[in-house]
Motif scaffolding. Sequence first.
Motif, PDB file in Angstrom:
ATOM      1  N   GLU A  33       0.833  -1.202   0.000  1.00 25.46           N
ATOM      2  CA  GLU A  33       0.000   0.000   0.000  1.00 25.46           C
ATOM      3  C   GLU A  33       0.868   1.253   0.000  1.00 25.46           C
ATOM      4  O   GLU A  33       0.576   2.221  -0.696  1.00 25.46           O
ATOM      5  N   PHE A  34       1.934   1.237   0.804  1.00 25.36           N
ATOM      6  CA  PHE A  34       2.835   2.382   0.869  1.00 25.36           C
ATOM      7  C   PHE A  34       3.465   2.663  -0.489  1.00 25.36           C
ATOM      8  O   PHE A  34       3.560   3.810  -0.917  1.00 25.36           O
ATOM      9  N   LEU A  35       3.916   1.610  -1.172  1.00 26.64           N
ATOM     10  CA  LEU A  35       4.576   1.779  -2.473  1.00 26.64           C
ATOM     11  C   LEU A  35       3.586   2.134  -3.582  1.00 26.64           C
ATOM     12  O   LEU A  35       3.985   2.679  -4.612  1.00 26.64           O
ATOM     13  N   ASN A  36       2.337   1.849  -3.404  1.00 21.24           N
ATOM     14  CA  ASN A  36       1.331   2.185  -4.403  1.00 21.24           C
ATOM     15  C   ASN A  36       1.130   3.689  -4.544  1.00 21.24           C
ATOM     16  O   ASN A  36       0.911   4.191  -5.638  1.00 21.24           O
ATOM     17  N   ASP A  37       1.189   4.424  -3.435  1.00 21.77           N
ATOM     18  CA  ASP A  37       0.958   5.866  -3.470  1.00 21.77           C
ATOM     19  C   ASP A  37       1.990   6.598  -4.322  1.00 21.77           C
ATOM     20  O   ASP A  37       1.618   7.336  -5.229  1.00 21.77           O
ATOM     21  N   PRO A  38       3.304   6.409  -4.091  1.00 25.62           N
ATOM     22  CA  PRO A  38       4.277   7.086  -4.957  1.00 25.62           C
ATOM     23  C   PRO A  38       4.189   6.621  -6.406  1.00 25.62           C
ATOM     24  O   PRO A  38       4.468   7.386  -7.328  1.00 25.62           O
ATOM     25  N   LYS A  39       3.792   5.367  -6.605  1.00 25.71           N
ATOM     26  CA  LYS A  39       3.667   4.857  -7.968  1.00 25.71           C
ATOM     27  C   LYS A  39       2.587   5.633  -8.719  1.00 25.71           C
ATOM     28  O   LYS A  39       2.771   6.016  -9.866  1.00 25.71           O
ATOM     29  N   LYS A  40       1.476   5.881  -8.056  1.00 24.37           N
ATOM     30  CA  LYS A  40       0.390   6.652  -8.667  1.00 24.37           C
ATOM     31  C   LYS A  40       0.826   8.083  -8.958  1.00 24.37           C
ATOM     32  O   LYS A  40       0.417   8.674  -9.947  1.00 24.37           O
ATOM     33  N   LYS A  41       1.649   8.634  -8.094  1.00 23.11           N
ATOM     34  CA  LYS A  41       2.110  10.021  -8.250  1.00 23.11           C
ATOM     35  C   LYS A  41       3.375  10.113  -9.099  1.00 23.11           C
ATOM     36  O   LYS A  41       3.971  11.177  -9.205  1.00 23.11           O
ATOM     37  N   GLU A  42       3.797   8.983  -9.654  1.00 20.02           N
ATOM     38  CA  GLU A  42       5.008   8.904 -10.474  1.00 20.02           C
ATOM     39  C   GLU A  42       6.234   9.403  -9.722  1.00 20.02           C
ATOM     40  O   GLU A  42       7.050  10.152 -10.237  1.00 20.02           O
ATOM     41  N   ARG A  43       6.348   8.969  -8.469  1.00 22.51           N
ATOM     42  CA  ARG A  43       7.490   9.351  -7.647  1.00 22.51           C
ATOM     43  C   ARG A  43       8.321   8.132  -7.255  1.00 22.51           C
ATOM     44  O   ARG A  43       8.928   8.089  -6.204  1.00 22.51           O
ATOM     45  N   ILE A  44       8.311   7.113  -8.142  1.00 20.37           N
ATOM     46  CA  ILE A  44       9.188   5.959  -7.972  1.00 20.37           C
ATOM     47  C   ILE A  44      10.218   6.014  -9.091  1.00 20.37           C
ATOM     48  O   ILE A  44       9.881   6.179 -10.257  1.00 20.37           O
ATOM     49  N   VAL A  45      11.487   5.860  -8.706  1.00 19.69           N
ATOM     50  CA  VAL A  45      12.576   5.895  -9.670  1.00 19.69           C
ATOM     51  C   VAL A  45      13.311   4.566  -9.605  1.00 19.69           C
ATOM     52  O   VAL A  45      13.851   4.202  -8.560  1.00 19.69           O
ATOM     53  N   ASN A  46      13.310   3.840 -10.707  1.00 20.42           N
ATOM     54  CA  ASN A  46      14.055   2.586 -10.783  1.00 20.42           C
ATOM     55  C   ASN A  46      15.451   2.925 -11.293  1.00 20.42           C
ATOM     56  O   ASN A  46      15.601   3.369 -12.418  1.00 20.42           O
ATOM     57  N   VAL A  47      16.464   2.719 -10.458  1.00 20.12           N
ATOM     58  CA  VAL A  47      17.816   3.137 -10.826  1.00 20.12           C
ATOM     59  C   VAL A  47      18.621   2.052 -11.527  1.00 20.12           C
ATOM     60  O   VAL A  47      19.785   2.268 -11.848  1.00 20.12           O
ATOM     61  N   SER A  48      18.016   0.889 -11.755  1.00 18.00           N
ATOM     62  CA  SER A  48      18.730  -0.194 -12.424  1.00 18.00           C
ATOM     63  C   SER A  48      17.744  -1.136 -13.098  1.00 18.00           C
ATOM     64  O   SER A  48      16.585  -1.228 -12.699  1.00 18.00           O
ATOM     65  N   TYR A  49      18.227  -1.823 -14.101  1.00 15.47           N
ATOM     66  CA  TYR A  49      17.413  -2.828 -14.779  1.00 15.47           C
ATOM     67  C   TYR A  49      17.662  -4.222 -14.219  1.00 15.47           C
ATOM     68  O   TYR A  49      17.079  -5.184 -14.674  1.00 15.47           O
ATOM     69  N   GLU A  50      18.527  -4.308 -13.229  1.00 16.75           N
ATOM     70  CA  GLU A  50      18.824  -5.588 -12.593  1.00 16.75           C
ATOM     71  C   GLU A  50      17.771  -5.913 -11.530  1.00 16.75           C
ATOM     72  O   GLU A  50      16.916  -5.095 -11.220  1.00 16.75           O
ATOM     73  N   MET A  51      17.860  -7.103 -10.964  1.00 10.24           N
ATOM     74  CA  MET A  51      16.935  -7.540  -9.920  1.00 10.24           C
ATOM     75  C   MET A  51      17.029  -6.593  -8.721  1.00 10.24           C
ATOM     76  O   MET A  51      18.110  -6.391  -8.167  1.00 10.24           O
ATOM     77  N   PRO A  52      15.914  -5.978  -8.311  1.00  8.42           N
ATOM     78  CA  PRO A  52      15.970  -5.037  -7.189  1.00  8.42           C
ATOM     79  C   PRO A  52      16.203  -5.746  -5.858  1.00  8.42           C
ATOM     80  O   PRO A  52      15.690  -6.832  -5.625  1.00  8.42           O
ATOM     81  N   LYS A  53      17.000  -5.094  -5.005  1.00  7.17           N
ATOM     82  CA  LYS A  53      17.287  -5.639  -3.685  1.00  7.17           C
ATOM     83  C   LYS A  53      16.828  -4.705  -2.571  1.00  7.17           C
ATOM     84  O   LYS A  53      16.675  -5.130  -1.437  1.00  7.17           O
ATOM     85  N   SER A  54      16.656  -3.433  -2.902  1.00  2.59           N
ATOM     86  CA  SER A  54      16.279  -2.481  -1.865  1.00  2.59           C
ATOM     87  C   SER A  54      15.434  -1.357  -2.434  1.00  2.59           C
ATOM     88  O   SER A  54      15.403  -1.143  -3.639  1.00  2.59           O
ATOM     89  N   PHE A  55      14.733  -0.686  -1.525  1.00  6.19           N
ATOM     90  CA  PHE A  55      14.116   0.573  -1.904  1.00  6.19           C
ATOM     91  C   PHE A  55      14.458   1.604  -0.852  1.00  6.19           C
ATOM     92  O   PHE A  55      14.589   1.299   0.332  1.00  6.19           O
ATOM     93  N   ILE A  56      14.671   2.825  -1.319  1.00  5.83           N
ATOM     94  CA  ILE A  56      15.129   3.911  -0.474  1.00  5.83           C
ATOM     95  C   ILE A  56      14.081   5.009  -0.531  1.00  5.83           C
ATOM     96  O   ILE A  56      13.717   5.462  -1.617  1.00  5.83           O
TER      97      ILE A  56
END
Length: 87
Positions: A33-56
């Motif tokens: 739910e927490f990650l859904n809000d920034p996703k809707k507001k386009e405030r998620i930045v994927n810094v790599s195309y590799e398998m994600p290990k963390s979110f900041i």
Amino acid sequence: MYLHLGEDTVVCGRNIIGIFDIENTSVSKHTKEFLNDPKKKERIVNVSYEMPKSFIVCSDKNGKETVYISQISPATLRKRAEIKGSI
């Protein structure tokens, strides 16, 4: 101090709210739910195309949160931050 999150992305240490393990936290309903809000507001930045290990989660000077998805483990990011004294 600044913290390198992967690829060409660097953030100011004082703007970091938290560094989280994506594997352990993404199973929680609350995290999804927490990650859904920034996703809707386009405030998620994927810094790599590799398998994600963390979110900041970072906050800018206006209090807006941005979530960075990184291929670097939370432990490595923490060590980098401690060495540089940014957190």
